[in-house]
Design a protein around this motif. Structure first.
Motif: not given
Length: 239
Positions: A96-116
């Motif tokens: 959940x910590x990683x998930x929240x970190x990623x969501x914060x980055x997305x809301x800040x305008x970043x592109x987040x890369x994920x291998x689903x």
């Protein structure tokens, strides 16, 4: 804040590509947004996929913050680099910590890369997708960007020695249209749609790939359904 590490690392990677004389065929980069957040999702066939998936964003002058295993951040060499490039550590015991970190980055305008698929697919076909990428996009209110890679497995993949010789390997990259991720949509349905789009892109990349195996001992990098000797995907049936 100035990017002091990421651009030089990208420059070093591009120099390596020239040394290896890799032949790139990249299409669809116009789908990468110039501004704002997005979840970039890619298939996973080799250890260097994050480098090549990130390369797809360079024409738009974007830097991708990849989610990667926490062990990479603990390494004495890669750790400081990964942190300086603002990639996102994934600790499976505290996801959940990683998930929240990623969501914060997305809301800040970043592109987040994920291998689903989470891990490399030894069959070089698409595995089942986890829904985390879609759920992050929904929570942050950003689109999903599907990317398909082909040829990267020939450089370095699971169960094979890396091959950094001057072999002129082709690398094919296809970027698809943005997939909206409305909050009221089913994450499972969106994940299925994302996988279908990536399958289409992967097949297009494979069809466009200009190289063929050099002989019977060089079929390992092709999936079984294309006549190769890669292990079949779990649950696959013989033709």
């Amino acid at each position: 804040m100035a990017e002091l590490v990421y651009p030089p690392v990208v420059g070093a990677a591009r120099t390596l590509f020239k040394v290896l004389d890799l032949r790139f065929d990249i299409q669809g980069t116009e789908h990468i947004p110039r501004h704002g957040g997005a979840v970039l999702v890619s298939n996973h066939i080799g250890y260097l996929d994050f480098v090549f998936a990130g390369l797809a964003a360079r024409p738009a002058k974007r830097l991708v913050r990849f989610m990667a295993k926490d062990q990479v951040f603990k390494h004495k060499v890669s750790g400081p680099l990964m942190r300086a490039m603002k990639h996102i550590p994934v600790d499976r015991s505290a996801g959940q910590d990683s998930y929240r970190h990623a969501v914060r980055s997305l809301k800040a305008g970043e592109i987040v890369g994920v291998f689903p698929e989470a891990t490399i697919s030894p069959s070089f076909t698409l595995k089942q997708f986890k829904s985390g990428a879609v759920r992050m996009a929904q929570e942050a209110g950003v689109p999903v960007l599907p990317v398909a890679l082909w040829g990267t497995q020939r450089l370095w993949t699971k169960g094979r020695k890396r091959d950094f010789g001057r072999n002129h390997f082709p690398i094919t990259i296809r970027v698809g249209e943005q997939i909206p991720a409305p909050a009221d949509e089913s994450p499972a349905a969106l994940t299925d749609l994302m996988r279908d789009r990536m399958q289409e892109l992967l097949e297009a990349a494979q069809e466009a790939y200009p190289a063929k195996p050099s002989g019977p001992d060089d079929t390992w990098w092709l999936p079984a359904h294309l006549g190769g000797s890669a292990p079949p995907a779990p649950g696959a049936t013989a033709a």
